[in-house]
Motif scaffolding. Sequence first.
Motif, PDB file in Angstrom:
ATOM      1  N   VAL A 179     -16.285 -18.294  37.749  1.00  0.00           N
ATOM      2  CA  VAL A 179     -15.678 -17.711  36.542  1.00  0.00           C
ATOM      3  C   VAL A 179     -14.772 -18.792  35.963  1.00  0.00           C
ATOM      4  N   TYR A 180     -14.138 -18.493  34.847  1.00  0.00           N
ATOM      5  CA  TYR A 180     -13.350 -19.514  34.155  1.00  0.00           C
ATOM      6  C   TYR A 180     -11.939 -19.041  33.863  1.00  0.00           C
ATOM      7  N   LEU A 181     -11.030 -19.997  33.767  1.00  0.00           N
ATOM      8  CA  LEU A 181      -9.675 -19.655  33.333  1.00  0.00           C
ATOM      9  C   LEU A 181      -9.721 -19.470  31.815  1.00  0.00           C
ATOM     10  N   ALA A 182      -9.045 -18.434  31.333  1.00  0.00           N
ATOM     11  CA  ALA A 182      -9.134 -18.075  29.913  1.00  0.00           C
ATOM     12  C   ALA A 182      -8.684 -19.217  29.008  1.00  0.00           C
ATOM     13  N   GLN A 183      -9.511 -19.521  28.011  1.00  0.00           N
ATOM     14  CA  GLN A 183      -9.132 -20.499  26.973  1.00  0.00           C
ATOM     15  C   GLN A 183      -8.450 -19.787  25.822  1.00  0.00           C
ATOM     16  N   THR A 184      -8.635 -18.481  25.769  1.00  0.00           N
ATOM     17  CA  THR A 184      -8.132 -17.650  24.677  1.00  0.00           C
ATOM     18  C   THR A 184      -8.250 -16.194  25.118  1.00  0.00           C
ATOM     19  N   GLY A 185      -7.419 -15.334  24.535  1.00  0.00           N
ATOM     20  CA  GLY A 185      -7.562 -13.909  24.804  1.00  0.00           C
ATOM     21  C   GLY A 185      -8.229 -13.203  23.637  1.00  0.00           C
ATOM     22  N   GLN A 186      -8.629 -13.995  22.657  1.00  0.00           N
ATOM     23  CA  GLN A 186      -9.077 -13.447  21.374  1.00  0.00           C
ATOM     24  C   GLN A 186     -10.160 -12.379  21.473  1.00  0.00           C
ATOM     25  N   LEU A 187     -11.234 -12.671  22.225  1.00  0.00           N
ATOM     26  CA  LEU A 187     -12.342 -11.721  22.243  1.00  0.00           C
ATOM     27  C   LEU A 187     -11.868 -10.373  22.800  1.00  0.00           C
ATOM     28  N   TYR A 188     -10.956 -10.457  23.757  1.00  0.00           N
ATOM     29  CA  TYR A 188     -10.435  -9.232  24.372  1.00  0.00           C
ATOM     30  C   TYR A 188      -9.494  -8.469  23.438  1.00  0.00           C
ATOM     31  N   VAL A 189      -8.704  -9.192  22.643  1.00  0.00           N
ATOM     32  CA  VAL A 189      -7.853  -8.449  21.694  1.00  0.00           C
ATOM     33  C   VAL A 189      -8.666  -7.877  20.551  1.00  0.00           C
ATOM     34  N   GLU A 190      -9.799  -8.500  20.243  1.00  0.00           N
ATOM     35  CA  GLU A 190     -10.646  -7.925  19.190  1.00  0.00           C
ATOM     36  C   GLU A 190     -11.078  -6.511  19.571  1.00  0.00           C
ATOM     37  N   ALA A 191     -11.405  -6.324  20.853  1.00  0.00           N
ATOM     38  CA  ALA A 191     -11.815  -4.987  21.309  1.00  0.00           C
ATOM     39  C   ALA A 191     -10.649  -4.006  21.177  1.00  0.00           C
ATOM     40  N   ALA A 192      -9.454  -4.433  21.594  1.00  0.00           N
ATOM     41  CA  ALA A 192      -8.289  -3.548  21.545  1.00  0.00           C
ATOM     42  C   ALA A 192      -7.854  -3.268  20.099  1.00  0.00           C
ATOM     43  N   MET A 193      -8.114  -4.222  19.219  1.00  0.00           N
ATOM     44  CA  MET A 193      -7.787  -4.063  17.799  1.00  0.00           C
ATOM     45  C   MET A 193      -8.512  -2.840  17.224  1.00  0.00           C
ATOM     46  N   MET A 194      -9.736  -2.589  17.716  1.00  0.00           N
ATOM     47  CA  MET A 194     -10.506  -1.437  17.233  1.00  0.00           C
ATOM     48  C   MET A 194      -9.821  -0.126  17.623  1.00  0.00           C
ATOM     49  N   ALA A 195      -9.001  -0.174  18.666  1.00  0.00           N
ATOM     50  CA  ALA A 195      -8.287   1.036  19.099  1.00  0.00           C
ATOM     51  C   ALA A 195      -6.924   1.155  18.446  1.00  0.00           C
ATOM     52  N   HIS A 196      -6.231   0.007  18.230  1.00  0.00           N
ATOM     53  CA  HIS A 196      -4.825   0.047  17.781  1.00  0.00           C
ATOM     54  C   HIS A 196      -4.581  -0.533  16.389  1.00  0.00           C
ATOM     55  N   ARG A 197      -5.620  -1.041  15.770  1.00  0.00           N
ATOM     56  CA  ARG A 197      -5.551  -1.627  14.422  1.00  0.00           C
ATOM     57  C   ARG A 197      -4.884  -2.998  14.391  1.00  0.00           C
ATOM     58  N   LYS A 198      -3.617  -3.096  14.853  1.00  0.00           N
ATOM     59  CA  LYS A 198      -2.942  -4.408  14.887  1.00  0.00           C
ATOM     60  C   LYS A 198      -2.466  -4.663  16.318  1.00  0.00           C
ATOM     61  N   VAL A 199      -2.919  -5.745  16.904  1.00  0.00           N
ATOM     62  CA  VAL A 199      -2.615  -6.033  18.314  1.00  0.00           C
ATOM     63  C   VAL A 199      -2.289  -7.515  18.481  1.00  0.00           C
ATOM     64  N   TYR A 200      -1.770  -7.864  19.633  1.00  0.00           N
ATOM     65  CA  TYR A 200      -1.637  -9.283  19.972  1.00  0.00           C
ATOM     66  C   TYR A 200      -1.639  -9.482  21.482  1.00  0.00           C
ATOM     67  N   CYS A 201      -2.039 -10.659  21.893  1.00  0.00           N
ATOM     68  CA  CYS A 201      -1.873 -11.058  23.285  1.00  0.00           C
ATOM     69  C   CYS A 201      -1.004 -12.300  23.281  1.00  0.00           C
ATOM     70  N   PHE A 202      -0.334 -12.515  24.395  1.00  0.00           N
ATOM     71  CA  PHE A 202       0.580 -13.652  24.473  1.00  0.00           C
ATOM     72  C   PHE A 202       0.657 -14.081  25.932  1.00  0.00           C
ATOM     73  N   GLY A 203       0.095 -15.232  26.215  1.00  0.00           N
ATOM     74  CA  GLY A 203       0.118 -15.660  27.603  1.00  0.00           C
ATOM     75  C   GLY A 203      -0.365 -17.076  27.764  1.00  0.00           C
ATOM     76  N   PRO A 204      -0.455 -17.532  29.011  1.00  0.00           N
ATOM     77  CA  PRO A 204      -0.939 -18.889  29.254  1.00  0.00           C
ATOM     78  C   PRO A 204      -2.450 -18.978  29.038  1.00  0.00           C
ATOM     79  N   THR A 205      -2.895 -20.078  28.502  1.00  0.00           N
ATOM     80  CA  THR A 205      -4.320 -20.334  28.333  1.00  0.00           C
ATOM     81  C   THR A 205      -4.620 -21.723  28.877  1.00  0.00           C
ATOM     82  N   PHE A 206      -5.883 -21.979  29.156  1.00  0.00           N
ATOM     83  CA  PHE A 206      -6.251 -23.167  29.921  1.00  0.00           C
ATOM     84  C   PHE A 206      -7.386 -23.932  29.248  1.00  0.00           C
ATOM     85  N   ARG A 207      -7.242 -25.217  29.156  1.00  0.00           N
ATOM     86  CA  ARG A 207      -8.320 -26.044  28.611  1.00  0.00           C
ATOM     87  C   ARG A 207      -8.394 -27.331  29.417  1.00  0.00           C
TER      88      ARG A 207
END
Length: 501
Positions: A179-207
């Motif tokens: 598996v991989y260390l997350a480069q972004t949380g974007q795809l996952y917040v897109e899913a949550a956005m459909m539930a909450h309209r406006k969302v954000y994630c904030f954390g460490p990312t890896f490249r």
Amino acid sequence: MTTTTIAELGKHVGQTVTLSGWLYNSRSSGKLLFLVVRDGTGLCQCVLEKTEATAVAFDAAKRLGQESSLSVSGTVRADERSPGGYELAVTDVRPVQNASGYPITPKAHGIEFLMKNRHLWFRSQRQWAILRVRHTVVEGIRQYLNEHGFILIDTPIFAPAAGEGAQTLFAVDYFGEPVYLAQTGQLYVEAAMMAHRKVYCFGPTFRAEKSKTRRHLTEFWMVEPEMAYADLDDVAALAEDFVYFVVQKCLRERRGELEMLGRDLAKLEAVQKPFFRLTYSEAAETLRSAEVQTMLRLDLERARARVAEFTKLIAEKETEKAAPGIKEWKADKLAQEIMDARDELADQEEAVRNIPQHMELAANFEWGGDLGGSDETIIARLHDRPVFVTHYPRVCKAFYMKRSAADPRVVNNLDLLAPEGYGEIIGGSQREDDLAVLLERIHEDGLNAADYEWYLDLRRYGTVPHGGFGLGVERTVAWICGLKHIRETIPYARMMGRIYP
Ligand code: 4AD
Ligand code: MG
């Protein structure tokens, strides 16, 4: 007697108080001992006079090494020469631990040594100021989004597939599965956005960035807001207001720290809305212009002149330092100045090496390629406020970006370039909300559609126009603080070749 902190001294002028902290620096002149004490909230000069009453304390305090822990009591008086504006007329000093041989002395140290001693370097004034600005940037990010109705969604760090380019993935063994260390949380917040309209994630990312640049870490913090029923203009409006807010907050709440860092505050105050906007195609044209070549040619001449100037300066200081009978403090001061001048010389020499290449890259910039670091620097330098570059060619951007209706060769995306040559601090876009087009892009990029089944569901069940962006905390802090290198903006920098401490 009141126990207080250095930050609170202003409330106790004329009173006797006790401070507890560490000895930053000390010097004595005859019957006076000057102890610069830090306590985490600031620095304060504490002056102890040798009298019959204080003789024992005076001798004990004189022997304390740098970074000894101690408490001091004395009377508070306003004094402009003291670092925080107040001074303590000391009546008593009580050591907690007498430390000796602290490695980071007031003498000059190279960056390698300091990074290796990062766990101690935190205590130095500049590092202290930078991490306080970082704190306020992070607080501003959270405050802005929370106050504007965005819901925090924590996204996973273990990810089964790439979120950005596959070249920068860090693979981890997950019970025998890669598996991989997350480069972004974007795809996952897109899913949550459909539930909450406006969302954000904030954390460490890896490249897995295999180059050592001033702008890249392998582990960095990113905040990613995402909004439903939003197009590229909505994303740009949010990015603009958000960055403006964070800069204003730092100017309000961290002015002292920014001044300590020598930041030119006028440059930050110039950050006003609206930010400048241009398209990628316009940026490409600008890069190829004669005006840019002239600007870079002048840069090159200036850098060459400065190389000569610093070479001469270093030689002069070396001679002065080697003079017989020179005082130790003077030699130390010169050593620091020589080291600073060498750093500056190295920068200028690097510029002399690089500028011809930057000129060539700009002059031959071809439509279709991503903007490189030097290209971003050029575009950003032409403006005194942040610049949005929009509508990049689809071929150089991530698969999830929305194809532009007006020109299918480009996508509805934006990069925000910070002024003064800092370059990209935000990357964002409207997202491809059409299932068929998204699938086509996934295939085009050689990605495995099966890995993205869940993400494709978002386009199957109630797809809507939506978008968002990612802002890199460290690049933002480097810009706000006016630092050349990103490595001092994060407590423990992770870069290629650096994992200790
Ligand atoms: O442009 P990037 O790669 O965009 C994304 O990851 C999108 N998924 C964001 C989104 O739309 N939700 O990265 C966004 C920002 C960059 O502009 C930069 O500030 C920072 O993250 N960044 C880095 N910072 C430090 N070191 C690195 N190696 C970085 N790579 C990106
Ligand atoms: Mg980017």
